[in-house]
Design a protein around this motif. Structure first.
Motif, short mmCIF file in Angstrom:
data_model
loop_
_atom_site.label_atom_id
_atom_site.label_comp_id
_atom_site.label_asym_id
_atom_site.label_seq_id
_atom_site.Cartn_x
_atom_site.Cartn_y
_atom_site.Cartn_z
N THR A 1 43.45 19.90 66.10
CA THR A 1 44.36 19.69 64.97
C THR A 1 43.76 20.21 63.68
OG1 THR A 1 45.20 17.70 66.07
CG2 THR A 1 45.71 17.98 63.74
N LEU A 2 42.47 19.93 63.53
CA LEU A 2 41.82 20.40 62.31
C LEU A 2 41.79 21.92 62.24
CD1 LEU A 2 40.39 19.47 59.77
CD2 LEU A 2 38.23 19.52 61.03
N ALA A 3 41.62 22.56 63.41
CA ALA A 3 41.62 24.03 63.41
C ALA A 3 42.98 24.56 62.98
CB ALA A 3 41.25 24.55 64.79
N LYS A 4 44.04 23.88 63.46
CA LYS A 4 45.37 24.31 63.04
C LYS A 4 45.56 24.16 61.54
CE LYS A 4 47.64 23.21 67.44
NZ LYS A 4 48.67 22.37 68.11
N VAL A 5 45.07 23.04 61.03
CA VAL A 5 45.21 22.83 59.59
C VAL A 5 44.43 23.90 58.80
CG1 VAL A 5 44.70 21.23 57.71
CG2 VAL A 5 45.64 20.37 59.85
N GLU A 6 43.20 24.17 59.26
CA GLU A 6 42.39 25.18 58.57
C GLU A 6 43.07 26.54 58.63
OE1 GLU A 6 39.85 24.71 56.76
OE2 GLU A 6 39.40 22.61 57.22
N THR A 7 43.60 26.85 59.81
CA THR A 7 44.29 28.14 59.94
C THR A 7 45.48 28.21 59.01
OG1 THR A 7 43.60 28.28 62.25
CG2 THR A 7 45.41 29.70 61.55
N GLN A 8 46.24 27.13 58.97
CA GLN A 8 47.41 27.13 58.09
C GLN A 8 47.02 27.22 56.62
OE1 GLN A 8 50.58 27.34 59.17
NE2 GLN A 8 51.08 27.64 57.00
N LEU A 9 45.90 26.59 56.28
CA LEU A 9 45.43 26.71 54.91
C LEU A 9 45.06 28.17 54.57
CD1 LEU A 9 43.21 23.55 54.28
CD2 LEU A 9 45.25 24.25 53.04
N GLU A 10 44.45 28.84 55.54
CA GLU A 10 44.13 30.25 55.31
C GLU A 10 45.40 31.06 55.11
OE1 GLU A 10 41.23 31.58 54.78
OE2 GLU A 10 40.20 29.66 55.05
#
Length: 507
Positions: free
Chosen positions: A253-262
């Protein structure tokens, strides 16, 4: 036909076969025969007369212009027994000495024109020409210039109208882009807040990792001489390793959030770049609109009246503006959907983080102390160097004043020599003691100027070395201050948020 055939024969030139021989008679010295050529008469003692003054009328033109007394058929010059061309007795014709009939010639000169012809040529050269052409050209050019400026004014007014329309269109698109930027900025902040909620359980562990990594990142901003792998650097690397060993997070989930932030940041950067371009273009077109022929910021720029290589069409520009806004809106909508699926993760902390933090703080304090001492010593050297530079610059100014004084003396000596060399007439231009003194003075002044110039070059070289050393000192001091700012100020503020073991336990 006349009965006397001898009447066509010249008694002085043509031989006479049938004529009676003339009786030989002898003349006294200086006498001439009655029918002899008057221009070839021999010299008589006492025949040279004093010069007669020439009287010119009060209203006569200058001597270099035609005079009323000038002859139109040439000057009558006789070739007498004396004169610059005197070759002796010349009896070619009775008109042997007339200018225009036979040039007066000897081995020194030849007469081409008379004085009247010379004055007439002077008048011709002094008479202005092409006056009517100049007046006609002046009127024609003024008329053409008025038409040209009127046409240019019309073109400029048309360009200003189109620039105003373009500025309004740019302002409308800029407003739309600004709204999109505010929306994506707001969404990015909201996603970061939700990510903070997701990481609330593990913040005690993530915070030391973030602090350690940020400290390492900040220390990479040090200048090159201070980019050393010291004890503080080693301890910071150990902190990052310890945090990595104890990391327990929900990566998916955190990876998805980080990706979306990028994605959000990339979309924001793209739309901000578009907004920045529109702001620059709007400001530029506004500046162009306010410019006029009397502006002080206009220059010649050859070769700009052409389409640039990266120029686009108006249709593509409108398509790009719309696509940029649409892409940013799509990224923002995906971010909104992801925020609805956020999850939290919990990780454990460790007592080792506090111990490692203490070791890192001690190493940083030791590095800061050494750097402060070195910076103080460098500043002391810089102060001495600046004083030395000031002294050398004062010396250079003094040398410059001295060179200017020597230059004035050189001018005086040269002017005196020039006046004495070229203005003293005839035998007065002698090598007297004053001339020798002036020559010696000029030589000494030249040697003095060369010596002072050499001293000036030496002083400039010394100043250059001092300035180079000053630059090195200043760069080194800036490097040390940069390191102190990072290690003592920025890192201390960042590491003040290092969590305690109690916070790990109460997570």
């Amino acid at each position: 036909m006349p009965n006397n055939p001898d009447m066509y024969n010249c008694p002085f030139i043509c031989p006479s076969t049938g004529a009676k021989a003339l009786a030989e008679t002898y003349l006294q010295a200086g006498d001439t025969r009655a029918n002899e050529n008057p221009f070839a008469s021999p010299y008589k003692p006492g025949m040279i007369q004093p010069p007669e003054p020439k009287i010119h009328p009060p209203d006569a033109p200058p001597l270099y212009l035609p005079q009323p007394t000038d002859s139109t058929s040439g000057d009558m010059l006789g070739m007498g027994p004396i004169g610059p061309w005197a070759p002796g007795h010349v009896d070619w014709t009775p008109q042997a000495g007339m200018t225009g009939v036979r040039p007066v010639v000897d081995k020194y000169s030849i007469t081409h024109y008379s004085t009247g012809e010379w004055r007439k040529n002077n008048l011709h050269m002094l008479t202005p020409r092409a006056t009517d052409k100049a007046k006609a050209l002046d009127a024609s050019i003024k008329g053409d210039l008025k038409k040209a400026f009127d046409a240019m004014d019309n073109k400029q007014n048309e360009t200003n109208t189109k620039l105003k329309s373009r500025v309004k269109e740019l302002a409308r698109w800029k407003k739309l882009v600004e709204n999109t930027v505010r929306a994506i900025t707001k969404e990015t902040k909201a996603l970061e807040a939700d990510r903070s909620k997701l990481k609330s359980a593990c913040r005690i562990l993530m915070l030391p990792e973030a602090i350690s990594r940020e400290c390492l990142e900040l220390r990479t901003n040090r200048y090159e001489p201070d980019l050393v792998r010291d004890d503080a650097e080693q301890e910071l690397i150990k902190e990052v390793a310890i945090v990595g060993e104890i990391r327990r997070v929900f990566q998916n989930t955190l990876a998805k959030v980080e990706t979306q932030l990028e994605y959000n940041k990339a979309a924001k950067a793209s739309i901000e770049s578009d907004w920045s371009d529109k702001m620059s273009t709007l400001k530029l077109d506004g500046k162009n609109l306010n410019m006029g022929p009397d502006s002080t910021l206009i220059l010649h720029h050859p070769g700009v009246a052409r389409w640039p290589e990266n120029a686009t069409t108006l249709e593509y520009w409108e398509h790009y503006c719309a696509e940029s806004i649409r892409n940013c809106d799509e990224v923002r909508q995906k971010s909104e959907h992801l925020r609805n699926d956020l999850m939290t993760a919990i990780i454990k902390g460790s007592q080792d983080m506090k111990t490692q933090a203490d070791r890192t703080n001690a190493a940083l304090a030791e590095t800061v102390t050494a750097t402060e001492q070195l910076c103080a010593k460098l500043e002391e050297n810089l102060k001495d160097n600046l004083q030395t530079i000031a002294d050398v610059e004062n010396l250079i100014d003094y040398l410059g004043d001295s060179l200017r004084q020597v230059n004035q003396r050189d001018k005086l000596s040269s002017t005196r020599l020039l006046n004495r060399n070229y203005n003293r007439p005839n035998v007065e231009n002698c090598r007297d003691q004053a001339q020798y003194a002036l020559m010696g003075e000029a030589k000494f002044i030249k040697e003095t100027a060369d010596s002072l110039t050499g001293k000036m070059r030496e002083a400039e070289a010394v100043r250059a070395e001092l300035m180079k050393y000053r630059g090195e000192l200043e760069r080194e001091i800036a490097c040390k201050r940069k390191s102190l700012n990072i290690d003592q100020d920025r890192l201390s503020r960042v590491r003040a948020h290092m969590p305690t073991p109690e916070e790990f336990a109460n997570a």
